[in-house]
Design a protein around this motif. Structure first.
Motif, PDB file in Angstrom:
ATOM      1  N   ALA B 111      38.076 -28.464   8.356  1.00 60.43           N
ATOM      2  CA  ALA B 111      38.725 -29.712   8.770  1.00 60.43           C
ATOM      3  C   ALA B 111      40.242 -29.591   8.601  1.00 60.43           C
ATOM      4  CB  ALA B 111      38.187 -30.884   7.951  1.00 60.43           C
ATOM      5  N   GLN B 112      40.670 -29.022   7.478  1.00 61.26           N
ATOM      6  CA  GLN B 112      42.099 -28.825   7.236  1.00 61.26           C
ATOM      7  C   GLN B 112      42.704 -27.937   8.322  1.00 61.26           C
ATOM      8  OE1 GLN B 112      42.671 -27.324   3.218  1.00 61.26           O
ATOM      9  NE2 GLN B 112      44.101 -28.963   2.810  1.00 61.26           N
ATOM     10  N   ASP B 113      42.001 -26.850   8.651  1.00 65.10           N
ATOM     11  CA  ASP B 113      42.478 -25.934   9.696  1.00 65.10           C
ATOM     12  C   ASP B 113      42.631 -26.640  11.028  1.00 65.10           C
ATOM     13  OD1 ASP B 113      42.610 -23.832   8.001  1.00 65.10           O
ATOM     14  OD2 ASP B 113      40.745 -22.868   8.659  1.00 65.10           O
ATOM     15  N   MET B 114      41.763 -27.626  11.264  1.00 64.94           N
ATOM     16  CA  MET B 114      41.807 -28.326  12.548  1.00 64.94           C
ATOM     17  C   MET B 114      42.787 -29.492  12.526  1.00 64.94           C
ATOM     18  SD  MET B 114      37.970 -28.190  14.037  1.00 64.94           S
ATOM     19  CE  MET B 114      37.200 -28.801  12.587  1.00 64.94           C
ATOM     20  N   GLY B 115      43.510 -29.625  11.423  1.00 60.92           N
ATOM     21  CA  GLY B 115      44.578 -30.619  11.391  1.00 60.92           C
ATOM     22  C   GLY B 115      44.230 -31.949  10.755  1.00 60.92           C
ATOM     23  N   VAL B 116      43.073 -32.028  10.085  1.00 60.83           N
ATOM     24  CA  VAL B 116      42.754 -33.274   9.382  1.00 60.83           C
ATOM     25  C   VAL B 116      43.708 -33.420   8.194  1.00 60.83           C
ATOM     26  CG1 VAL B 116      41.012 -34.485   8.001  1.00 60.83           C
ATOM     27  CG2 VAL B 116      40.328 -33.234  10.054  1.00 60.83           C
ATOM     28  N   LYS B 117      44.306 -34.597   8.090  1.00 60.02           N
ATOM     29  CA  LYS B 117      45.239 -34.841   6.989  1.00 60.02           C
ATOM     30  C   LYS B 117      44.462 -35.302   5.763  1.00 60.02           C
ATOM     31  CE  LYS B 117      47.758 -37.428   9.876  1.00 60.02           C
ATOM     32  NZ  LYS B 117      47.503 -36.899  11.220  1.00 60.02           N
ATOM     33  N   MET B 118      44.688 -34.625   4.654  1.00 56.02           N
ATOM     34  CA  MET B 118      43.993 -34.939   3.407  1.00 56.02           C
ATOM     35  C   MET B 118      45.018 -35.539   2.451  1.00 56.02           C
ATOM     36  SD  MET B 118      40.959 -33.725   4.090  1.00 56.02           S
ATOM     37  CE  MET B 118      40.087 -32.473   5.059  1.00 56.02           C
ATOM     38  N   TRP B 119      44.898 -36.831   2.218  1.00 56.35           N
ATOM     39  CA  TRP B 119      45.889 -37.533   1.407  1.00 56.35           C
ATOM     40  C   TRP B 119      45.293 -37.980   0.076  1.00 56.35           C
ATOM     41  CZ3 TRP B 119      48.255 -41.482   5.430  1.00 56.35           C
ATOM     42  CH2 TRP B 119      49.017 -40.767   6.353  1.00 56.35           C
ATOM     43  N   PRO B 120      45.815 -37.484  -1.047  1.00 57.32           N
ATOM     44  CA  PRO B 120      45.355 -38.011  -2.327  1.00 57.32           C
ATOM     45  C   PRO B 120      46.052 -39.330  -2.660  1.00 57.32           C
ATOM     46  CG  PRO B 120      46.843 -36.151  -2.672  1.00 57.32           C
ATOM     47  CD  PRO B 120      46.788 -36.398  -1.189  1.00 57.32           C
ATOM     48  N   CYS B 121      45.344 -40.180  -3.369  1.00 59.42           N
ATOM     49  CA  CYS B 121      45.889 -41.484  -3.765  1.00 59.42           C
ATOM     50  C   CYS B 121      46.716 -41.320  -5.037  1.00 59.42           C
ATOM     51  CB  CYS B 121      44.736 -42.458  -3.983  1.00 59.42           C
ATOM     52  SG  CYS B 121      45.166 -43.902  -4.967  1.00 59.42           S
ATOM     53  N   GLN B 122      47.976 -41.730  -4.955  1.00 61.32           N
ATOM     54  CA  GLN B 122      48.900 -41.542  -6.077  1.00 61.32           C
ATOM     55  C   GLN B 122      48.484 -42.334  -7.317  1.00 61.32           C
ATOM     56  OE1 GLN B 122      52.312 -39.698  -6.191  1.00 61.32           O
ATOM     57  NE2 GLN B 122      51.283 -39.835  -8.169  1.00 61.32           N
ATOM     58  N   MET B 123      48.097 -43.581  -7.124  1.00 63.04           N
ATOM     59  CA  MET B 123      47.791 -44.431  -8.273  1.00 63.04           C
ATOM     60  C   MET B 123      46.612 -43.868  -9.075  1.00 63.04           C
ATOM     61  SD  MET B 123      45.623 -46.831  -9.610  1.00 63.04           S
ATOM     62  CE  MET B 123      44.736 -47.838  -8.427  1.00 63.04           C
ATOM     63  N   THR B 124      45.529 -43.460  -8.379  1.00 61.49           N
ATOM     64  CA  THR B 124      44.381 -42.961  -9.138  1.00 61.49           C
ATOM     65  C   THR B 124      44.655 -41.572  -9.718  1.00 61.49           C
ATOM     66  OG1 THR B 124      43.384 -42.564  -6.956  1.00 61.49           O
ATOM     67  CG2 THR B 124      42.448 -44.319  -8.267  1.00 61.49           C
TER      68      THR B 124
END
Lengths: 81, 161
Positions: B111-124
């Protein structure tokens, strides 16, 4: 009408034995390499592909030229638009 | 087809193996279908993103204990039911392998290779004491609820898994 017998296949995606979502991921990867107008053949054996490949083709704006079931193998001829 | 791709945003809240699977299947398939896909990882969903070589996360006894009970990394993810001390997840992975279903960590990479953006949540991340350098590479900069909502307001498909 154009059918699988008359169309020129540029690439074959062999997704036989693979499960969801691999046939679609493999098809998308192969489609990237195609020029508009070129046709690829997707071969799959998972039952999900029967509906998934046509759904993916419609979603991506490509064209399903033909499809066939030969025993356990599902074959889809897809033209890139 | 319009010029603007369709968009999908998934809130990956769960760190359970059987919920990571659909998250990864749908996000990779979305990208394969030409969609603009973002996965926003929060709460228990953050733990799978921790690298396999990081044994424990956290900044004090309690957050470390939390990480201890929630072993980080995709490979340690448990089933949401019938986990049976790891037997269940082991069997599920075994059965998936036999059926050529890719494990979630491999789907994540595709998924990452295909351009899916993986965003971690800062607060948690702050709350649970998980640092960006303890997590897999290629993630987006940590973001907050407003950024997630702004994406979701523009997405046709929004999922909470």
């Amino acid at each position: 009408m154009e059918t699988s017998d008359t169309v020129d296949v540029v690439t074959t995606v062999d997704a036989k034995g693979q499960s969801c979502p691999m046939p679609i991921l493999m098809a998308a990867k192969a489609a990237k390499e195609l020029q508009p107008g070129q046709v690829m053949l997707i071969e799959a054996t998972d039952n999900g592909s029967r509906s998934d490949v046509p759904a993916w083709v419609a979603q991506t704006g490509n064209e399903l030229v033909d499809s066939r079931e030969d025993g356990a193998v599902l074959r889809f001829w897809v033209r890139k638009n | 087809m319009s010029d603007t791709p369709e968009s999908m945003t998934i809130i990956a809240f769960s760190g359970d193996l059987d919920k990571l699977w659909p998250t990864m299947i749908l996000s990779s398939t979305g990208a394969a279908s030409g969609m603009d896909v973002t996965v926003f990882f929060t709460f228990w969903g953050l733990f799978p993103l921790v690298r396999d070589d990081v044994r424990i996360t956290g900044y004090d006894a309690m957050t470390k204990m939390l990480a201890g009970m929630n072993a980080p990394g995709f490979k340690k993810a448990k089933l949401s039911k019938l986990n049976m001390g790891g037997m269940g997840s082991w069997m599920m992975r075994k059965v998936a392998g036999k059926n050529k279903v890719l494990p979630p960590e491999q789907l994540f990479e595709m998924a990452q290779d295909m351009g899916v953006k993986m965003w971690p949540c800062q607060m948690t991340m702050d709350l649970l004491g998980i640092k960006l350098d303890q997590m897999r590479s290629g993630l987006g900069e940590p973001v907050g609820a407003a950024t997630a909502l702004s994406r979701m307001s523009k997405s046709q498909i929004n999922l909470f898994i």
